[in-house]
Structures are given as C-alpha cells and as structure tokens.
Design a protein around this motif. Structure first.
Motif, PDB file in Angstrom:
ATOM      1  N   ASP A 169       0.886  -1.311  -0.035  1.00  0.00           N
ATOM      2  CA  ASP A 169       0.283  -0.015  -0.141  1.00  0.00           C
ATOM      3  C   ASP A 169       1.008   1.236   0.039  1.00  0.00           C
ATOM      4  N   SER A 170       1.047   1.750  -1.253  1.00  0.00           N
ATOM      5  CA  SER A 170       2.046   2.895  -1.407  1.00  0.00           C
ATOM      6  C   SER A 170       1.378   4.265  -0.593  1.00  0.00           C
ATOM      7  N   ASN A 171       0.235   4.620  -0.415  1.00  0.00           N
ATOM      8  CA  ASN A 171      -0.276   5.790   0.373  1.00  0.00           C
ATOM      9  C   ASN A 171      -0.195   5.296   1.773  1.00  0.00           C
ATOM     10  N   LEU A 172      -0.264   4.179   2.346  1.00  0.00           N
ATOM     11  CA  LEU A 172      -0.107   4.054   3.676  1.00  0.00           C
ATOM     12  C   LEU A 172       1.483   4.152   3.983  1.00  0.00           C
ATOM     13  N   PHE A 173       2.434   3.729   3.139  1.00  0.00           N
ATOM     14  CA  PHE A 173       3.984   3.612   3.275  1.00  0.00           C
ATOM     15  C   PHE A 173       4.186   5.380   3.187  1.00  0.00           C
ATOM     16  N   LYS A 174       3.509   6.080   2.296  1.00  0.00           N
ATOM     17  CA  LYS A 174       3.886   7.573   2.217  1.00  0.00           C
ATOM     18  C   LYS A 174       3.407   8.275   3.632  1.00  0.00           C
ATOM     19  N   ARG A 175       2.507   7.638   4.094  1.00  0.00           N
ATOM     20  CA  ARG A 175       2.148   8.227   5.314  1.00  0.00           C
ATOM     21  C   ARG A 175       2.978   8.038   6.718  1.00  0.00           C
ATOM     22  N   ILE A 176       3.539   6.843   6.523  1.00  0.00           N
ATOM     23  CA  ILE A 176       4.421   6.275   7.426  1.00  0.00           C
ATOM     24  C   ILE A 176       5.646   7.229   7.561  1.00  0.00           C
ATOM     25  N   LEU A 177       6.042   7.305   6.275  1.00  0.00           N
ATOM     26  CA  LEU A 177       7.390   8.180   5.963  1.00  0.00           C
ATOM     27  C   LEU A 177       7.218   9.631   6.463  1.00  0.00           C
ATOM     28  N   LYS A 178       6.100  10.078   6.660  1.00  0.00           N
ATOM     29  CA  LYS A 178       5.976  11.546   6.926  1.00  0.00           C
ATOM     30  C   LYS A 178       6.530  11.760   8.356  1.00  0.00           C
ATOM     31  N   TYR A 179       6.437  10.645   9.159  1.00  0.00           N
ATOM     32  CA  TYR A 179       6.878  10.760  10.620  1.00  0.00           C
ATOM     33  C   TYR A 179       8.429  10.646  10.659  1.00  0.00           C
ATOM     34  N   THR A 180       9.054  10.595   9.400  1.00  0.00           N
ATOM     35  CA  THR A 180      10.345  10.917   9.487  1.00  0.00           C
ATOM     36  C   THR A 180      11.114  12.209   9.067  1.00  0.00           C
ATOM     37  N   LYS A 181      10.167  13.106   9.031  1.00  0.00           N
ATOM     38  CA  LYS A 181      10.354  14.466   8.775  1.00  0.00           C
ATOM     39  C   LYS A 181      11.272  15.147   9.709  1.00  0.00           C
ATOM     40  N   PRO A 182      11.083  14.989  11.071  1.00  0.00           N
ATOM     41  CA  PRO A 182      11.748  15.673  12.216  1.00  0.00           C
ATOM     42  C   PRO A 182      13.014  14.907  12.293  1.00  0.00           C
ATOM     43  N   TYR A 183      13.431  14.106  11.648  1.00  0.00           N
ATOM     44  CA  TYR A 183      14.587  13.317  11.683  1.00  0.00           C
ATOM     45  C   TYR A 183      15.317  13.112  10.349  1.00  0.00           C
ATOM     46  N   LYS A 184      15.119  14.119   9.569  1.00  0.00           N
ATOM     47  CA  LYS A 184      15.540  14.161   8.150  1.00  0.00           C
ATOM     48  C   LYS A 184      17.151  13.972   8.031  1.00  0.00           C
ATOM     49  N   ALA A 185      18.018  14.506   8.873  1.00  0.00           N
ATOM     50  CA  ALA A 185      19.404  14.220   8.963  1.00  0.00           C
ATOM     51  C   ALA A 185      19.643  12.739   9.114  1.00  0.00           C
ATOM     52  N   ARG A 186      19.126  12.165  10.168  1.00  0.00           N
ATOM     53  CA  ARG A 186      19.500  10.911  10.378  1.00  0.00           C
ATOM     54  C   ARG A 186      18.871   9.851   9.319  1.00  0.00           C
ATOM     55  N   PHE A 187      17.529  10.293   8.856  1.00  0.00           N
ATOM     56  CA  PHE A 187      17.271   9.271   8.057  1.00  0.00           C
ATOM     57  C   PHE A 187      18.168   9.254   6.518  1.00  0.00           C
ATOM     58  N   TYR A 188      18.787  10.379   6.053  1.00  0.00           N
ATOM     59  CA  TYR A 188      19.544  10.555   4.875  1.00  0.00           C
ATOM     60  C   TYR A 188      21.179   9.801   5.266  1.00  0.00           C
ATOM     61  N   GLY A 189      21.262  10.046   6.556  1.00  0.00           N
ATOM     62  CA  GLY A 189      22.568   9.385   7.171  1.00  0.00           C
ATOM     63  C   GLY A 189      22.430   7.843   7.093  1.00  0.00           C
ATOM     64  N   VAL A 190      21.529   7.337   7.266  1.00  0.00           N
ATOM     65  CA  VAL A 190      21.075   5.882   7.393  1.00  0.00           C
ATOM     66  C   VAL A 190      21.310   5.502   5.655  1.00  0.00           C
ATOM     67  N   ILE A 191      20.761   6.134   4.997  1.00  0.00           N
ATOM     68  CA  ILE A 191      20.831   5.738   3.360  1.00  0.00           C
ATOM     69  C   ILE A 191      22.366   5.922   2.968  1.00  0.00           C
ATOM     70  N   ALA A 192      23.149   6.979   3.064  1.00  0.00           N
ATOM     71  CA  ALA A 192      24.383   7.139   2.908  1.00  0.00           C
ATOM     72  C   ALA A 192      25.370   6.149   3.473  1.00  0.00           C
TER      73      ALA A 192
END
Length: 586
Positions: free
Chosen positions: A7-30
């Motif tokens: 469910d892509s819409n549900l997944f997008k909604r979950i990802l919205k909760y990562t906004k306060p932690y953007k630096a850490r989110f992109y850090g994990v991907i790096a």
C-alpha cells in the motif's frame, strides 16, 4: 478481506513521521551506500590478490593488499555499525512520536468509543502494534535499500570482472525472484491473520484476568480454559502457516544459490583448464563470495519485506484509531471559571444506540448551591444525565446550560475541572494514596491533601495504613476495601475544589463504619456547592433540597421528600415505602 501486496499511500503516510529526523534518515541511506561499496570491494580485492600477487608469488604486494583489505573491512564494519544503530534509533523515535499521538488522541474520545472497543485490542494497538512499526525501519525499509544497493554494486563489479560468468548467475535469478514474490504474497496474508489472532488473544486474556473473581465465583474455570485453548490453537495455526512458508522458501533459495555456484565453478574451471585468459583463479575465488552476496540479499529481501508488511499491517491498525472521529468536539472558546452552580436541561434527548432513546425530552432546573437527588429504577437514565453534563457523550437534541451558558461554549478541560464525580465503582491506579488523590497534579500539595483529609474525617483512616499517604494500593486499589476506596474518591473530589459535585450511588455496597464516615464526608463536601446525588438507598437522600424521580428516560415526579411521600399512590412514595419495608424486615 484480501490485503494489498504493498500500500503505497500507507507507506507515504508512515514516511511523513521521518520529517523531524531528516538528517538521520539520509545518514542511514548514506551509510547503506558506503556499506554496499565496501562489501563488494572485498571480493574484488581478493581477485586482485590471487591473480596479481599469490600466483606470481609477490610477497611484498601480497602484504600490501592484505593491509588494504583490512582497511576496507574496518570501513565496512564502521558503516555497518552506524547503519544499524541509526536505523534502529530512527525507528524508536518514530514509534515514540506515533505512540504519543495515539494516546493523546484516545484521551479525547467520547465514552461511546470505549463502550464498543475491547480494551485488550486497544492495548495491542498501543503497545505491540506500534512496536512492530519500528521494524519497518530497523528490519525492513533500510535493510531492503541496503540489500538492493549491495546487489547493484556487486553486479557492477561482476560484469566488470567477468561478464560471461555473470550471465550464468543472472540466468538463475528470475527463478529466485519469482519464488521470492510468491513467498512475500503468502506471508503478507499469513501475517495479517497472525495480527488478528494476537489481538483476539490479548482481548480475551485481559478480560478474563480483570474479571477473574467472576470466573471463579461462578465456577467458569473449565469453560474459560476451553475457550482459551480454542483461541490459542487459532493463534498457533496462524504462526505455523508462516513457519511452513519459511520452511519451503529458504531451502529453495539455498538450492538455487548452490546450483548457480556449481555452474560458475564448472564453467569457469573448464575454461581455465582450456587456457582461457578471460577466466582466472581470482575470478572463481571472488565469485564464490559474490554469489553469496548477490543471492543472500535477494533471499533476505523477502524476509525483510515480510517485516515491512507486518509493520505496515500494524501501522494500518494504528492509523484506523488515529483516523477515528470519535473525539468529543472541543470547539468552545470560553474558559469555565468557578460556577455559581445553576444547571438547566432544556428538552434534552439522547440515545447510546441510534433510534433507542434513553432520555426523552428532559427538562431540569438546579439552583446554585442546591442538593438535588435523582432516583429511579435501573435504566431510567439517572447516570446518563451526569454523563451528558460532563460531555462524555454528545446529546441528540436540546441544550444543557451551566450559569446560563451552553456547556458546548466552554473549553472541555475547563468545564470538567469544575465538576467532580464520585462513582460507585471507584477506580484507583496502581500508585500511592497521595497520587491517587491528587492524580499527580503538582498544584495540589501534600499539606493541602492532609488538611482536606482532616476536614472530611478521612485522615485517621489513612494514617492507620502502612506508610500512610504513601501506601501503594496496587492495581485498581485491591489493597483497600470498597468503603476505603470510596473515602479516597471523596477526598479526591474534595481537593479538586469543584463548583459542582456529583455522587453516583457513592454510598452503596459499603459497611456501616465506612457509611458513617462517608455521610460525614458528604455533608462536608456538598456544603456551599451545587450537588447532584444518585442513590438507590432513599434513606440517604431524605434531606436533599429536591428529589427528581425518573422512569424510562423521563422525569415523572420532583419535589422535596415530604412533598413526594405526601402524594397519594405517587411513584416515589411507593418506592420509598417498599424499600423501607424491606430494610425493616431485615
């Protein structure tokens, strides 16, 4: 209901909760990118070591490459550490935010929501389901990203080194991809069933543990045990289904991986024996590592996708509660100050279930400082009146006023702050007596509690308990008698200094000694404030300023005790005389 594979819409909604932690989110991907590069670099360096230094017997070069491989390994370990640590940290912070939001949302729900929602189910949603959401990030999303990146980088190195051997491996991959897809779909449905059975079991166990006294009192142990075995068996079957799918898929994946490795070794070995310069011993060494690095992530992606699916199923359940519009409308703008206590119901109609009215056009007037008693048979609508006054439920029609102001105009928190209720079934938290009285309100000091306890005659009783005001009453106050719990509830109401006091059958089912204390406490806390008393025992409300008699959702009589007993064949008179006759015979 058949669940969506993703469910892509549900997944997008979950990802919205990562906004306060953007630096850490992109850090994990790096770190996931770095991890894939360093992981794929090791087999390549191994190939160079075998072909360029071991076969030519270059000891100095071999030592240099060994050091280089050690450095690459350290960087891989460093990347792995931060990748795993930050991914789990991010997941825990996200569920902390969701759990806070969920609990805060549930605090605003009308009582009607809790009337219909099983407590065990809500506990499951608030605890285990939310915990499962964290695994989307710690074991799902980022692990899948890491594995996909690793596969892409590995394929790049493999094509660069030996495209012929690489095509042998690629030809086997569609079979594993297809098996992975089927496995993921089956597991998604199986996990949905698992979550349903977990919720059912939590609900059943919670209700039976809470009501254990009734279970034992009515000799229901064997019956409830058989019910539990049935629920437990369904839970067991749901999990066994997931075990079966795992038992089928992973051996298939291992066989495909092993066959691919065998094909590469045989094909490459024959070419080396034939003197083919396009295939080297270094290629064979490195490909034994590359194939594991390519197939293991593909196999694990199915497992990680299952973790994501379970997390998303759990998130969907949690969001169902967050999306519930069962909260009490709090659109009032006025701050309720200390009321004089005038209460007015104008043609109030209300139903818990649609088209089944409980209150049928109630009109009621209570003067400031007046003590009003409400009596009537069970189901007449007595407790409903106080529920509506506190806005635990929304009325169907009509209006309720306090001090000539519609209660909907007040901010909900300020309205309820001015109304205190003492219920028949007193709920105490597993905490100290002091904290149960103040409900952890820092504005109420220990000295104020003790002074209030002395005024209503409860202090001596509390001091007889071990540790006095710091006595732990345990869950639901089981360490106290029903009368003692009532006294704590009276003190809790008194220290809140309400404008309006409501006693809902607060003197029933208690011993004589506790009743005497409660009568004294009642006289003290009702003095000078508007009070509404609901009672079955009519002897306790003889001195009320006004008695409201209800029957089938309507007010059938009202007046003082003397006025009502003087009515020939009156409802209240008959009720009083029959109750008095029963008490006299006892």
């Amino acid at each position: 209901m058949k669940a969506k594979a993703f469910d892509s819409n549900l997944f997008k909604r979950i990802l919205k909760y990562t906004k306060p932690y953007k630096a850490r989110f992109y850090g994990v991907i790096a770190f996931a990118i770095l991890l894939s590069v360093f992981a794929a670099l090791r087999p390549y360096l191994l190939k160079q070591t075998v072909d360029s230094y071991i076969q030519p017997k270059d000891q100095e070069g071999l030592l240099w490459y060994a050091v280089l491989m050690g450095i690459v390994l350290l960087f891989e370990v460093f990347s792995q550490f931060y990748f795993v640590y930050w991914a789990n940290w991010l997941g825990q912070d996200i569920i902390k935010d969701i759990r806070t939001k969920l609990f805060n949302h549930m605090l605003t729900f009308r009582m009607k929501y809790f009337d219909n929602a099983p407590v065990g189910q809500l506990v499951t949603r608030s605890v285990s389901d939310i915990e499962q959401i964290a695994r989307i990030f710690s074991q799902g999303l980022f692990m899948i990203i890491s594995d996909l990146l690793k596969m892409i980088v590995v394929l790049g190195f493999m094509f660069y080194m030996n495209w012929r051997l690489t095509w042998i491996v690629i030809l086997a991959m569609p079979i594993l991809v297809y098996a992975t897809r089927v496995f993921q779909q089956k597991m998604q449905l199986a996990f949905e069933e698992v979550r349903n059975q977990v919720a059912n079991m939590n609900t059943f166990v919670q209700e039976r543990v809470t009501g254990m006294k009734i279970v034992q009192l009515f000799n229901r142990e064997d019956i409830e045990f058989e019910k539990f075995k049935e629920i437990n068996q369904k839970h067991n079957k749901a999990w066994i289904k997931t075990i079966l799918y795992n038992s089928i898929f992973f051996p298939i994946a291992d066989i495909i991986s092993s066959l691919s490795l065998g094909a590469v070794v045989i094909y490459g070995g024959f070419h080396i024996l034939d003197g083919d310069k396009f295939t080297t011993f270094g290629d064979l060494f490195s490909y034994t590592m590359f194939i594991g690095m390519l197939f293991n992530p593909l196999r694990q992606i199915a497992d990680k996708f299952n973790e994501m699916q379970m997390g998303m199923i759990a998130a969907n359940r949690v969001f169902d509660i967050l999306d519930s519009e069962s909260d009490v409308q709090n659109n009032g703008t006025k701050i309720a100050g200390h009321f004089s206590g005038e209460i007015r119901f104008e043609n109030v109609r209300f139903s818990y279930v649609k088209d089944q009215e409980v209150l049928k056009g109630i009109n009621l007037n209570v003067k400031p400082g007046e003590t009003v008693a409400i009596v009537g048979a069970t189901g007449a609508g007595k407790s409903t009146i106080i529920n509506l006054l506190n806005r635990f439920y929304e009325i169907d029609s009509g209006s309720i006023y306090i001090d000539n102001q519609n209660i909907n105009d007040f901010q909900l928190e300020s309205l309820r702050k001015q109304i205190a209720i003492v219920l028949q079934d007193v709920f105490l938290f597993a905490d100290t007596i002091h904290n149960n009285i103040t409900l952890n309100n820092p504005a109420i000091s220990r000295e104020e509690v003790i002074e209030a306890a002395k005024k209503i005659g409860v202090h001596k009783f509390i001091k007889t308990l071990p540790n006095g005001y710091d006595y732990d009453v345990k869950e639901r106050g089981v360490m106290l008698s029903s009368g003692q719990r009532q006294l704590i509830a009276f003190l809790r109401a008194y220290v809140s200094n309400p404008s309006i006091l409501i006693l809902d059958e607060a003197t029933s089912s208690i011993d004589t000694y506790s009743e005497e204390l409660i009568q004294k406490a009642t006289e003290r806390i009702t003095k000078g404030r508007t009070s509404i008393v609901i009672a079955h025992r009519l002897a306790t409300i003889i001195n009320a300023d006004k008695i409201i008699v209800m029957d089938k959702g309507m007010i059938v009589e009202q007046g003082s005790h003397q006025e009502l007993v003087a009515k020939t064949d009156g409802y209240y008179k008959n009720l009083y005389e029959s109750q008095f006759a029963v008490e006299k015979s006892e």
